[in-house]
Design a protein around this motif. Sequence first.
Motif, PDB file in Angstrom:
ATOM      1  N   ARG A   1      -9.046 -30.111  26.151  1.00 14.40           N
ATOM      2  CA  ARG A   1      -9.068 -30.086  24.683  1.00 14.40           C
ATOM      3  C   ARG A   1      -7.864 -29.376  24.085  1.00 14.40           C
ATOM      4  O   ARG A   1      -7.220 -29.896  23.173  1.00 14.40           O
ATOM      5  CB  ARG A   1     -10.371 -29.449  24.200  1.00 14.40           C
ATOM      6  N   GLU A   2      -7.533 -28.203  24.566  1.00 11.31           N
ATOM      7  CA  GLU A   2      -6.416 -27.463  23.977  1.00 11.31           C
ATOM      8  C   GLU A   2      -5.082 -28.158  24.256  1.00 11.31           C
ATOM      9  O   GLU A   2      -4.183 -28.135  23.424  1.00 11.31           O
ATOM     10  CB  GLU A   2      -6.411 -26.015  24.452  1.00 11.31           C
TER      11      GLU A   2
ATOM     12  N   ARG B   1      -4.873 -30.797  21.744  1.00 11.11           N
ATOM     13  CA  ARG B   1      -4.555 -30.202  20.435  1.00 11.11           C
ATOM     14  C   ARG B   1      -3.036 -30.006  20.311  1.00 11.11           C
ATOM     15  O   ARG B   1      -2.426 -30.348  19.304  1.00 11.11           O
ATOM     16  CB  ARG B   1      -5.295 -28.871  20.278  1.00 11.11           C
TER      17      ARG B   1
ATOM     18  N   ILE C   1      -5.269 -32.763  13.137  1.00  4.29           N
ATOM     19  CA  ILE C   1      -6.697 -32.826  13.455  1.00  4.29           C
ATOM     20  C   ILE C   1      -7.436 -32.620  12.145  1.00  4.29           C
ATOM     21  O   ILE C   1      -7.288 -31.597  11.487  1.00  4.29           O
ATOM     22  CB  ILE C   1      -7.085 -31.771  14.502  1.00  4.29           C
TER      23      ILE C   1
ATOM     24  N   GLU D   1     -13.428 -30.995  13.398  1.00  5.56           N
ATOM     25  CA  GLU D   1     -13.866 -30.783  14.769  1.00  5.56           C
ATOM     26  C   GLU D   1     -15.355 -30.514  14.816  1.00  5.56           C
ATOM     27  O   GLU D   1     -15.941 -30.056  13.846  1.00  5.56           O
ATOM     28  CB  GLU D   1     -13.142 -29.593  15.391  1.00  5.56           C
TER      29      GLU D   1
ATOM     30  N   MET E   1     -12.700 -33.737  18.575  1.00  3.97           N
ATOM     31  CA  MET E   1     -11.641 -33.521  17.586  1.00  3.97           C
ATOM     32  C   MET E   1     -11.354 -34.882  16.957  1.00  3.97           C
ATOM     33  O   MET E   1     -11.265 -35.884  17.660  1.00  3.97           O
ATOM     34  CB  MET E   1     -10.361 -33.009  18.251  1.00  3.97           C
TER      35      MET E   1
END
Length: 138
Positions: free
Chosen positions: A93-94, A97, A107, A110, A115
């Motif tokens: 996920r990060e 991002r 984004i 969330e 996201m």
Amino acid sequence: MSEPLSSRSSLSVHHLAVVVRDLQRAEAFYGGVLGLPVVRRWTDEAGAPRSVWLGLGGGAFLAVERVAADGPTRADEAPGWHCVALGIAPSEREGWRRRLAAAGVRIERESPYSMYARDPEGNLVALSHYPDEQGSTG
């Protein structure tokens, strides 16, 4: 007369299709930013790019189709398909991002599992890891 469906018959996703005004920008998003591999390209009768198919895994693909007509867009609150959600691992996920930010993709919102961002045409795209919450080990 059609054949009856087997009690074990199941449906799976064969492909999804999205229509866009700018095929090149859409391919840059789905193929470049999201990294979906090009499976096939199609041209129109004049030989101009008409469609690009991008692999989604499991034999499914995303058909990105060029349209010439400008038309209305569906409000998120209106009936109809809401978004396409692509699966990611919670541990990614990060990284996603950062990748979206580096590409200038905002984004929009969330949840603990997803996201949400927009493709260049304004279509909602989710990166989702349901049922595993971010930070879980499952």
